[in-house]
Scaffold this motif. Structure first.
Motif, PDB file in Angstrom:
ATOM      1  N   VAL A   6      27.474  -8.855 -11.903  1.00 21.08           N
ATOM      2  CA  VAL A   6      27.498 -10.164 -12.017  1.00 21.08           C
ATOM      3  C   VAL A   6      27.555 -11.103 -10.973  1.00 21.08           C
ATOM      4  CG1 VAL A   6      29.001  -9.776 -14.259  1.00 21.08           C
ATOM      5  CG2 VAL A   6      30.219 -10.093 -11.953  1.00 21.08           C
ATOM      6  N   VAL A   7      27.059 -12.264 -11.046  1.00 17.18           N
ATOM      7  CA  VAL A   7      27.121 -13.093  -9.933  1.00 17.18           C
ATOM      8  C   VAL A   7      28.313 -14.258  -9.999  1.00 17.18           C
ATOM      9  CG1 VAL A   7      25.912 -14.807  -8.704  1.00 17.18           C
ATOM     10  CG2 VAL A   7      24.436 -12.719  -9.578  1.00 17.18           C
ATOM     11  N   ARG A   8      28.990 -14.228  -8.766  1.00 25.85           N
ATOM     12  CA  ARG A   8      29.871 -15.227  -8.768  1.00 25.85           C
ATOM     13  C   ARG A   8      30.109 -16.134  -7.622  1.00 25.85           C
ATOM     14  NH1 ARG A   8      34.758 -10.609  -9.757  1.00 25.85           N
ATOM     15  NH2 ARG A   8      34.170 -10.139 -12.086  1.00 25.85           N
ATOM     16  N   TYR A  74      27.656 -14.155  -4.630  1.00 22.95           N
ATOM     17  CA  TYR A  74      27.719 -12.670  -4.464  1.00 22.95           C
ATOM     18  C   TYR A  74      27.697 -11.887  -5.647  1.00 22.95           C
ATOM     19  CZ  TYR A  74      32.711 -12.650  -5.913  1.00 22.95           C
ATOM     20  OH  TYR A  74      33.985 -12.564  -6.531  1.00 22.95           O
ATOM     21  N   ALA A  75      26.882 -10.779  -5.742  1.00 25.11           N
ATOM     22  CA  ALA A  75      26.852  -9.798  -6.832  1.00 25.11           C
ATOM     23  C   ALA A  75      27.945  -9.066  -6.657  1.00 25.11           C
ATOM     24  CB  ALA A  75      25.673  -9.333  -6.686  1.00 25.11           C
ATOM     25  N   PHE A  76      28.614  -8.846  -7.835  1.00 25.70           N
ATOM     26  CA  PHE A  76      29.739  -8.029  -7.947  1.00 25.70           C
ATOM     27  C   PHE A  76      29.607  -6.858  -8.936  1.00 25.70           C
ATOM     28  CE2 PHE A  76      33.847  -6.821  -9.925  1.00 25.70           C
ATOM     29  CZ  PHE A  76      34.776  -6.499  -8.887  1.00 25.70           C
ATOM     30  N   VAL A  79      31.226  -1.737 -11.990  1.00 23.65           N
ATOM     31  CA  VAL A  79      31.779  -0.221 -11.915  1.00 23.65           C
ATOM     32  C   VAL A  79      32.715   0.213 -10.968  1.00 23.65           C
ATOM     33  CG1 VAL A  79      30.740   2.235 -12.034  1.00 23.65           C
ATOM     34  CG2 VAL A  79      29.620   0.434 -13.446  1.00 23.65           C
ATOM     35  N   THR A  80      32.208  -0.367  -9.642  1.00 25.68           N
ATOM     36  CA  THR A  80      33.058   0.054  -8.288  1.00 25.68           C
ATOM     37  C   THR A  80      33.885  -0.883  -7.827  1.00 25.68           C
ATOM     38  OG1 THR A  80      31.056  -0.636  -7.039  1.00 25.68           O
ATOM     39  CG2 THR A  80      30.892   1.794  -7.551  1.00 25.68           C
ATOM     40  N   SER A  81      33.885  -2.039  -8.609  1.00 24.31           N
ATOM     41  CA  SER A  81      34.654  -3.512  -8.026  1.00 24.31           C
ATOM     42  C   SER A  81      34.283  -3.643  -6.788  1.00 24.31           C
ATOM     43  CB  SER A  81      36.032  -2.863  -8.284  1.00 24.31           C
ATOM     44  OG  SER A  81      36.279  -2.858  -9.722  1.00 24.31           O
ATOM     45  N   LYS A  82      33.214  -3.507  -6.179  1.00 22.82           N
ATOM     46  CA  LYS A  82      32.699  -3.876  -4.971  1.00 22.82           C
ATOM     47  C   LYS A  82      31.726  -5.147  -4.803  1.00 22.82           C
ATOM     48  CE  LYS A  82      34.044   0.511  -2.567  1.00 22.82           C
ATOM     49  NZ  LYS A  82      33.264   1.551  -1.836  1.00 22.82           N
ATOM     50  N   THR A  83      31.562  -5.656  -3.812  1.00 16.91           N
ATOM     51  CA  THR A  83      30.524  -6.899  -3.740  1.00 16.91           C
ATOM     52  C   THR A  83      29.152  -6.066  -3.088  1.00 16.91           C
ATOM     53  OG1 THR A  83      32.032  -8.620  -3.203  1.00 16.91           O
ATOM     54  CG2 THR A  83      29.990  -8.798  -2.129  1.00 16.91           C
ATOM     55  N   VAL A  84      28.092  -6.159  -3.625  1.00 13.98           N
ATOM     56  CA  VAL A  84      26.839  -5.459  -3.443  1.00 13.98           C
ATOM     57  C   VAL A  84      25.964  -6.302  -2.792  1.00 13.98           C
ATOM     58  CG1 VAL A  84      27.817  -3.440  -4.644  1.00 13.98           C
ATOM     59  CG2 VAL A  84      26.182  -5.087  -5.595  1.00 13.98           C
ATOM     60  N   GLY A  85      25.907  -7.510  -3.074  1.00 14.01           N
ATOM     61  CA  GLY A  85      24.922  -8.382  -2.614  1.00 14.01           C
ATOM     62  C   GLY A  85      25.281  -9.829  -2.328  1.00 14.01           C
ATOM     63  N   CYS A  86      24.715 -10.615  -1.602  1.00 14.36           N
ATOM     64  CA  CYS A  86      25.138 -12.125  -1.289  1.00 14.36           C
ATOM     65  C   CYS A  86      23.882 -12.941  -1.185  1.00 14.36           C
ATOM     66  CB  CYS A  86      25.921 -12.001  -0.288  1.00 14.36           C
ATOM     67  SG  CYS A  86      25.194 -11.608   1.278  1.00 14.36           S
ATOM     68  N   ALA A  87      24.062 -14.141  -1.280  1.00 16.52           N
ATOM     69  CA  ALA A  87      23.247 -15.292  -1.061  1.00 16.52           C
ATOM     70  C   ALA A  87      23.809 -16.613  -0.654  1.00 16.52           C
ATOM     71  CB  ALA A  87      22.024 -15.348  -1.968  1.00 16.52           C
ATOM     72  N   GLN A  88      23.333 -17.432   0.453  1.00 17.41           N
ATOM     73  CA  GLN A  88      23.789 -18.547   0.567  1.00 17.41           C
ATOM     74  C   GLN A  88      22.929 -19.593   0.114  1.00 17.41           C
ATOM     75  OE1 GLN A  88      23.997 -20.117   4.511  1.00 17.41           O
ATOM     76  NE2 GLN A  88      25.772 -21.188   4.400  1.00 17.41           N
ATOM     77  N   TRP A  89      22.997 -20.498  -0.740  1.00 17.07           N
ATOM     78  CA  TRP A  89      22.184 -21.553  -1.187  1.00 17.07           C
ATOM     79  C   TRP A  89      22.804 -22.971  -0.380  1.00 17.07           C
ATOM     80  CZ3 TRP A  89      17.317 -21.221  -3.252  1.00 17.07           C
ATOM     81  CH2 TRP A  89      17.193 -19.915  -3.918  1.00 17.07           C
TER      82      TRP A  89
END
Length: 249
Positions: A6-8, A74-76, A79-89
């Motif tokens: 999910v993206v937050r 960030y992409a959360f 399953v692991t409750s970790k941040t695995v991706g990100c982007a700055q717009w």
């Protein structure tokens, strides 16, 4: 697979710190010379690296908080409750260059040739953007995906959130893309305007400058642009490119 992620939008210190952890991991696998430009490790020990990471987290958090146009997503991994991706717009609803092109500096480097080399590269990156993006626009400044989670559509999720925001606001989009990222961005309507190779030559260059040029000159990047949703096409079927669209102050 996409339902796992999910993206937050980042709001807290911990979320921003986790984003920076992803950026460090992503830019060392494979190694990206841009990493040293922005996040120099000023030494050779584990302690030097930890100090560099801590400094980068503090710096990026302050920069983000001081800039209302900055939006970190960030992409959360549920399953692991970790941040695995990100982007700055960066969403600029007015001309961000109304006062002219900024002179970028690199105070995270100690005074000297390495700092001057870094500043030379950064200002070359920004030159096309400051010349052509003098209208409101949405810019993708950063994107990173943890190496263990690549090829799972995380990049597409992070692209979607920015593209949807741009279309809601009817803004054109901009980015400076690596060769590795370019195919993804083209899927979202970005087109390459030019390929930018960095000029690292300097008359009478010192050995320190030459070392920086050897170790930190990034590979060529692509200046990429996406027209706004309501952009018109000429009677000949041609789309006006950024340099033909004029300036908005």
């Amino acid at each position: 697979m996409s339902e796992r992620y999910v993206v937050r939008e980042a709001k807290t210190k911990q979320e921003l710190d986790d984003i920076m952890t992803v950026i460090w991991a992503a830019n060392y696998t494979p190694y990206e010379p841009f990493m040293q430009l922005f996040f120099p490790v000023l030494g050779f020990t584990t302690a030097h690296r930890e100090a560099a990471i801590a400094e980068s987290k503090e710096r990026f958090r302050k920069q983000h908080q001081a800039d209302p146009s900055s939006h970190w997503f960030y992409a959360f991994d549920t399953v692991t409750s970790k941040t695995v991706g990100c982007a700055q717009w960066v969403i600029s609803e007015t001309n961000p260059f109304a006062a002219g092109a900024p002179k970028l500096t690199a105070p995270w480097w100690p005074e000297g040739e390495c700092r001057r080399f870094c500043e030379s590269i950064l200002n070359q990156v920004y030159q096309p953007r400051a010349s052509w993006m003098t209208r409101p626009h949405c810019a993708l400044n950063w994107m990173a995906v943890d190496p263990a989670h690549r090829l799972r559509s995380i990049g597409s999720l992070l692209m979607n959130v920015g593209i949807l925001r741009a279309d809601e606001l009817d803004l054109e989009c901009w980015m400076e893309a690596s060769g590795m990222g370019r195919p993804l961005y083209e899927k979202f309507g970005f087109q390459s305007l030019l390929k930018l190779a960095f000029d690292n030559e300097k008359p009478g260059a010192s050995d320190e400058w030459r070392k920086c040029a050897h170790e930190m000159t990034p590979p060529p990047i692509f200046a990429m642009w996406r027209p706004k949703r309501t952009s018109g096409v000429s009677s000949r079927g041609e789309l006006s490119l950024p340099w033909a669209l004029g300036m908005e102050r």
